[in-house]
Write a protein that holds these residues in place. Structure first.
Motif, PDB file in Angstrom:
ATOM      1  N   GLY A   1     -26.203  16.301  -3.703  1.00 50.30           N
ATOM      2  CA  GLY A   1     -26.492  16.321  -2.277  1.00 50.30           C
ATOM      3  C   GLY A   1     -27.731  17.162  -1.992  1.00 50.30           C
ATOM      4  N   ASN A   2     -27.845  17.647  -0.774  1.00 54.27           N
ATOM      5  CA  ASN A   2     -28.991  18.467  -0.358  1.00 54.27           C
ATOM      6  C   ASN A   2     -28.705  19.949  -0.588  1.00 54.27           C
ATOM      7  N   TRP A   3     -29.737  20.670  -1.051  1.00 53.47           N
ATOM      8  CA  TRP A   3     -29.638  22.111  -1.246  1.00 53.47           C
ATOM      9  C   TRP A   3     -30.536  22.799  -0.225  1.00 53.47           C
ATOM     10  N   TRP A   4     -30.029  23.885   0.369  1.00 52.99           N
ATOM     11  CA  TRP A   4     -30.881  24.706   1.228  1.00 52.99           C
ATOM     12  C   TRP A   4     -31.244  25.987   0.496  1.00 52.99           C
ATOM     13  N   SER A   5     -32.544  26.272   0.452  1.00 58.22           N
ATOM     14  CA  SER A   5     -33.014  27.464  -0.238  1.00 58.22           C
ATOM     15  C   SER A   5     -34.235  27.996   0.488  1.00 58.22           C
ATOM     16  N   ARG A   6     -34.313  29.324   0.591  1.00 57.59           N
ATOM     17  CA  ARG A   6     -35.507  29.949   1.157  1.00 57.59           C
ATOM     18  C   ARG A   6     -35.596  31.401   0.696  1.00 57.59           C
ATOM     19  N   TYR A   7     -36.780  31.834   0.339  1.00 61.54           N
ATOM     20  CA  TYR A   7     -37.024  33.242   0.015  1.00 61.54           C
ATOM     21  C   TYR A   7     -37.154  33.987   1.340  1.00 61.54           C
ATOM     22  N   HIS A   8     -36.020  34.491   1.817  1.00 64.12           N
ATOM     23  CA  HIS A   8     -35.964  35.060   3.162  1.00 64.12           C
ATOM     24  C   HIS A   8     -34.823  36.070   3.201  1.00 64.12           C
TER      25      HIS A   8
ATOM     26  N   ILE B   1     -27.026  17.201   9.848  1.00 66.82           N
ATOM     27  CA  ILE B   1     -27.791  17.220   8.600  1.00 66.82           C
ATOM     28  C   ILE B   1     -26.906  17.816   7.509  1.00 66.82           C
ATOM     29  N   PRO B   2     -26.521  17.031   6.511  1.00 62.94           N
ATOM     30  CA  PRO B   2     -25.580  17.523   5.501  1.00 62.94           C
ATOM     31  C   PRO B   2     -26.260  18.344   4.410  1.00 62.94           C
ATOM     32  N   PHE B   3     -25.592  19.404   3.981  1.00 64.63           N
ATOM     33  CA  PHE B   3     -25.994  20.212   2.827  1.00 64.63           C
ATOM     34  C   PHE B   3     -24.761  20.509   1.985  1.00 64.63           C
ATOM     35  N   THR B   4     -24.943  20.494   0.685  1.00 64.31           N
ATOM     36  CA  THR B   4     -23.822  20.749  -0.220  1.00 64.31           C
ATOM     37  C   THR B   4     -23.973  22.064  -0.979  1.00 64.31           C
ATOM     38  N   THR B   5     -25.180  22.639  -0.981  1.00 59.02           N
ATOM     39  CA  THR B   5     -25.427  23.823  -1.800  1.00 59.02           C
ATOM     40  C   THR B   5     -26.226  24.846  -1.005  1.00 59.02           C
TER      41      THR B   5
ATOM     42  N   GLN C   1     -17.173  25.346   4.725  1.00 59.18           N
ATOM     43  CA  GLN C   1     -18.123  24.370   5.277  1.00 59.18           C
ATOM     44  C   GLN C   1     -18.455  23.276   4.273  1.00 59.18           C
ATOM     45  N   GLY C   2     -17.828  23.320   3.100  1.00 62.06           N
ATOM     46  CA  GLY C   2     -18.071  22.300   2.090  1.00 62.06           C
ATOM     47  C   GLY C   2     -19.283  22.572   1.228  1.00 62.06           C
ATOM     48  N   MET C   3     -19.712  23.841   1.141  1.00 57.11           N
ATOM     49  CA  MET C   3     -20.904  24.186   0.380  1.00 57.11           C
ATOM     50  C   MET C   3     -20.560  25.067  -0.815  1.00 57.11           C
TER      51      MET C   3
ATOM     52  N   GLY D   1     -14.494  12.716  12.192  1.00 52.05           N
ATOM     53  CA  GLY D   1     -13.454  13.652  11.785  1.00 52.05           C
ATOM     54  C   GLY D   1     -13.560  14.148  10.363  1.00 52.05           C
ATOM     55  N   GLU D   2     -14.417  13.512   9.544  1.00 50.35           N
ATOM     56  CA  GLU D   2     -14.576  13.965   8.163  1.00 50.35           C
ATOM     57  C   GLU D   2     -15.622  15.075   8.103  1.00 50.35           C
ATOM     58  N   PRO D   3     -15.488  15.997   7.158  1.00 49.13           N
ATOM     59  CA  PRO D   3     -16.493  17.065   7.025  1.00 49.13           C
ATOM     60  C   PRO D   3     -17.873  16.476   6.731  1.00 49.13           C
ATOM     61  N   LEU D   4     -18.866  16.991   7.427  1.00 53.46           N
ATOM     62  CA  LEU D   4     -20.225  16.480   7.263  1.00 53.46           C
ATOM     63  C   LEU D   4     -20.710  16.631   5.842  1.00 53.46           C
ATOM     64  N   ASN D   5     -20.364  17.757   5.187  1.00 51.66           N
ATOM     65  CA  ASN D   5     -20.906  18.068   3.868  1.00 51.66           C
ATOM     66  C   ASN D   5     -20.030  17.581   2.724  1.00 51.66           C
ATOM     67  N   SER D   6     -19.068  16.753   3.009  1.00 51.79           N
ATOM     68  CA  SER D   6     -18.106  16.352   1.986  1.00 51.79           C
ATOM     69  C   SER D   6     -18.776  15.600   0.838  1.00 51.79           C
ATOM     70  N   VAL D   7     -18.347  15.915  -0.381  1.00 52.10           N
ATOM     71  CA  VAL D   7     -18.770  15.153  -1.554  1.00 52.10           C
ATOM     72  C   VAL D   7     -17.565  14.524  -2.239  1.00 52.10           C
TER      73      VAL D   7
END
Length: 852
Positions: free
Chosen positions: A220-227, A246-250, A294-296, A635-641
């Protein structure tokens, strides 16, 4: 304590000794005929050779199914070894250009004779350790493919892996250890596969070990930032993503999760750290539990170089484990060569944080390749040990959450594919960096490295260019791993809502598409692990004798069904579109998004310019292709895998086709239980006349309990004529387990798609959709699509009108005249605007007019 079974040669799957029947040997040289095309050459001054596993090579006996045919003749002091793939000549002396060479058979190449020590000038490339600071193209190391028909992988400098009860006189808790070779030897492998590129990579995997099966969430999608996130800020961010759909899994948390600026200078910098910054994350366990809800999954960045110093929370127990009096505040040195330290490193530092919620580690090693052991790269050692340790099945909370091993780190040489996922480093934010990444990703498959994760959107420096960011997101959707990343600059955030209008919409669409593709990607994950087929592949693997397959370096295969040509240059203002140079192999192809048909009739395929607006990039599916996607359900979790309740299958007419969807229970690879669902498109034909066509979803096979008991299916036939549906869906019938079932049937003219929706189909019953009038391919939409090009074109209205009238009257025959067209009804007297058609507009129209 570490589980020594995880580090055993058996766990690694190592069978390092060669079959004695395939060895030709002298006093100081040895040649192993592993296959008819894979030859091992060794020279040892002492006459002692390496039969151990090495950092790169685990298996040198491929078993009876790979038994090579070869002959050996000695003539006038020369050894002549012949196989169906090559002929080797060797003078039985120390290796030299003059005394060791091989001629590769069955290959069209000018320089198909290899001499020892030859530069690999025509090697097709492998990959590189990192793209740190890359500002466009960089050199890459060799892969196992070359246009001359040969390639060499040199394993001479590798350390060996042995069952080692003691290391430096101390008990080894890991069981195996990586040690220097007892003495230097020359040890290399000649891959002489001609242009059988795929076969060469398959045998590379057999030699070095397979690619592991990834956990589903990684796709799935990963969110990452040097912050410097705080808990509250990160939670607000995740909630905003959910609000935006907007779904993210990681969730990747960069180094500021630990103490950085609050470290007393007497201890050095805060670059290395293992103590949560409680000002930012007051309750780390609570924070990570919330992310899991949150499914992450969560990964933390770690820079281990500076060891463990006295300010760390866990310093006292780790110091005592290493025999250091904590009162002295002596730093515990990071020493990858000391098993005692590495045991404490895992047991005292990493395992407790994993049990609190960390799912895997981002190993951010940037400090060179030196350890206390000659030749041992600390990056390789960290990758090896962390990956194996992450497989611990010790009954802990961590093991229950993460049954499959995983790490995230830079490439450390051939064999690194055993330790996914790859972090490609910190690139410069510019078009040059984006342009290189598709080629870099595809070429890495030549060394078997299939799971690169790039800093999508670029990391640092560079400039703001919103179009660039949208195109990078679109490439990310069709990358092995899609991880957004950026620096801490307040101007460099990658959240889509930080961009304007169409750019934000394009970014959001790309992220949603990526999540939807997880069923397709997971099937390709299985293919990579079990069949040795990386997700992203260069075109020349399938078309090795066609020149354009080598020249179009930005284009690549994406799994079995798709060709992708990312847009890596800015749009032309005059046409408000950007182009990708595309090569279409012979056959019928469809635009994946809008169903437009492209005919490629010549045997050598066809070059086109594919012009696209900001909403998408060129992605093509061949006739008969089938691509399964997952659909969101209320009704399903947005980030579900999870294996999805609702599936949307996009298929393309023009040929029959099939696809097997693979799903599993997420268990460790050794005990995983699989369910397969066969999807097939059958086009009936009688005496050349089209008859009824069917799309079939077979009953699930295998472990049926790992998928939902019932599913909702949306079957999309893209690129078909509206007659396939008929008035009110009259030409479509749907049955399941022999019974007619209700369906919602419609036709989407924008994407030329017949859409059939069916709810509540039992997985064990299957489904058949019958198109009684067949599936005729949609007629070419030349006039409509030419209008769309002209509508956006930045040019004189009267010239547009003249061109459009010409297209309506002449169709593709209008193309020659478009190069000289002028507005005859009132040329702009001031000449402020050129009344000729801008060349980019003509080129975009040419794509429309010549598709079929």
């Amino acid at each position: 304590m570490v589980d020594r079974n995880l580090f055993s040669l058996g766990t690694l799957g190592a069978h390092p000794a060669m079959d004695p029947d395939r060895i030709i040997q002298g006093d100081r040289w040895r040649i192993g005929v592993i296959t008819e095309s894979l030859i091992r050459f060794e020279w040892s001054d002492s006459g002692r050779f390496v039969d151990d596993a090495t950092q790169s090579v685990l298996n040198r006996d491929f078993g009876p199914d790979a038994a090579p045919e070869f002959t050996v003749i000695e003539r006038d002091g020369w050894l002549e070894i012949d196989t169906p793939s090559l002929h080797i000549s060797y003078n039985q002396a120390p290796f030299s250009k003059e005394g060791l060479y091989a001629t590769i058979k069955n290959v069209r190449a000018i320089d198909n004779t290899w001499h020892y020590g030859d530069d690999q000038m025509r090697n097709l490339g492998g990959t590189a350790r990192t793209l740190d600071f890359a500002n466009g193209r960089i050199p890459v190391g060799p892969g196992v493919n070359g246009t001359d028909g040969w390639a060499v992988i040199d394993d001479s400098a590798s350390n060996i892996i042995r069952e080692t009860p003691e290391v430096n006189g101390k008990a080894n808790p890991f069981g195996t250890w990586v040690t220097p070779k007892p003495e230097p030897t020359t040890d290399f492998y000649l891959f002489a596969y001609g242009h059988r590129y795929r076969e060469a990579v398959h045998d590379l995997y057999r030699l070095t070990g397979p690619t592991p099966l990834l956990p589903r969430f990684t796709l799935g999608n990963w969110w990452s930032r040097y912050h410097r996130y705080t808990e509250a800020e990160y939670m607000t961010l995740v909630e905003r993503f959910e609000k935006e759909g907007i779904p993210f899994t990681t969730a990747v948390v960069d180094m500021d999760w630990h103490l950085v600026d609050d470290v007393d200078p007497k201890y050095g910098s805060g670059w290395t750290g293992y103590t949560w910054n409680k000002d930012f994350f007051p309750d780390p366990k609570r924070f990570m539990a919330w992310l899991h809800e949150q499914g992450m999954k969560i990964t933390l960045n770690v820079h281990p170089k500076d060891g463990v110093r006295a300010f760390e929370e866990r310093y006292p127990e780790l110091a005592e484990a290493m025999g250091i009096d904590p009162k002295t505040e002596e730093a515990v040195q990071f020493d990858l060569t000391d098993p005692k330290f590495m045991e404490a490193y895992f047991d005292k530092l990493h395992h407790p944080m994993e049990d609190e919620g960390v799912d895997f580690w981002w190993l951010d090693w940037q400090q060179g390749g030196t350890t206390r052991q000659p030749g041992l790269d600390p990056l390789w050692g960290l990758n090896h040990l962390h990956y194996l340790d992450s497989a611990r099945a010790d009954g802990s909370d961590y093991a229950a959450r993460n049954p499959r091993p995983l790490t995230f780190s830079r490439y450390a040489g051939p064999g690194s594919h055993r330790y996914p996922i790859g972090f490609s480093g910190d690139t410069v934010v510019n078009w040059e960096s984006l342009k290189f990444q598709p080629e870099f990703t595809a070429t890495a498959s030549n060394i078997g490295y299939g799971w690169w994760s790039h800093d999508i959107g670029g990391h640092m420096f560079g400039y703001r260019d919103e179009e660039l960011e949208a195109r990078w997101y679109q490439f990310g959707a069709f990358s092995p791993i899609n991880r957004l990343h950026s620096t801490d600059s307040p101007f460099n955030g990658k959240e889509p809502w930080n961009f304007h209008g169409d750019v934000a919409a394009a970014m959001t669409a790309a992220l949603r598409l990526r999540h939807a593709m997880i069923p397709y990607l997971y099937t390709m994950n299985r293919r990579a692990a079990y069949e040795g087929e990386p997700l992203v592949q260069p075109l020349y693997w399938d078309w090795p004798e066609i020149r354009d397959a080598y020249k179009l370096v930005d284009e690549f295969r994406f799994g079995t069904e798709l060709l992708v040509a990312p847009i890596v240059a800015p749009a032309e203002k005059s046409v408000q579109r950007a182009k990708a140079d595309v090569w279409l192999p012979q056959g019928t192809w469809f635009d994946f998004f809008d169903g437009r048909r492209y005919a490629s009739r010549p045997a050598n395929g066809r070059r086109i310019e594919a012009w696209r607006g900001l909403d998408r990039i060129p992605v093509f599916a061949k006739a008969g292709a089938i691509v399964p996607l997952q659909e969101e359900r209320a009704g399903e979790p947005l980030n579900s895998v999870a294996n999805p309740q609702s599936l949307r299958v996009v298929a393309f007419p023009g040929a029959s086709g099939s696809f097997t969807l693979w799903e599993d229970d997420g268990a460790p690879e050794a005990s995983v239980r699989w369910a397969s669902t066969a999807l097939s498109l059958h086009l009936g034909e009688t005496d050349g006349a089209a008859t009824a066509a069917t799309f079939t979803v077979a009953p699930v096979a295998g472990a049926a309990d790992v998928v939902p008991e019932t599913r909702d299916w949306t079957i999309v036939l893209r690129g078909v004529d509206a007659s396939a549906v008929g008035d009110g869906g009259a030409n479509v019938t749907v049955t399941s387990d022999g019974r007619t079932v209700a369906a919602d049937v419609s036709y989407d003219a924008a994407t030329l798609s017949a859409v059939v929706k069916i709810s509540g189909v039992a997985a064990t019953d299957g489904l058949t959709v019958t198109f009684v009038a067949g599936l005729p391919v949609a007629g070419d939409t030349v006039v409509e699509d030419a209008f769309a090009v002209l509508k956006d074109a930045q040019m004189l209205y009267l010239t547009k009108e003249t061109a459009y009238a010409m297209v309506k009257e002449l169709g593709k025959d209008a193309l020659p005249a478009l190069h000289t067209i002028e507005d005859l009804h009132g040329v702009d007297e001031s000449r402020e605007f050129d009344s000729h058609m801008p060349q980019p507009v003509i080129q975009a129209l040419a794509e429309v007019l010549t598709r079929a």
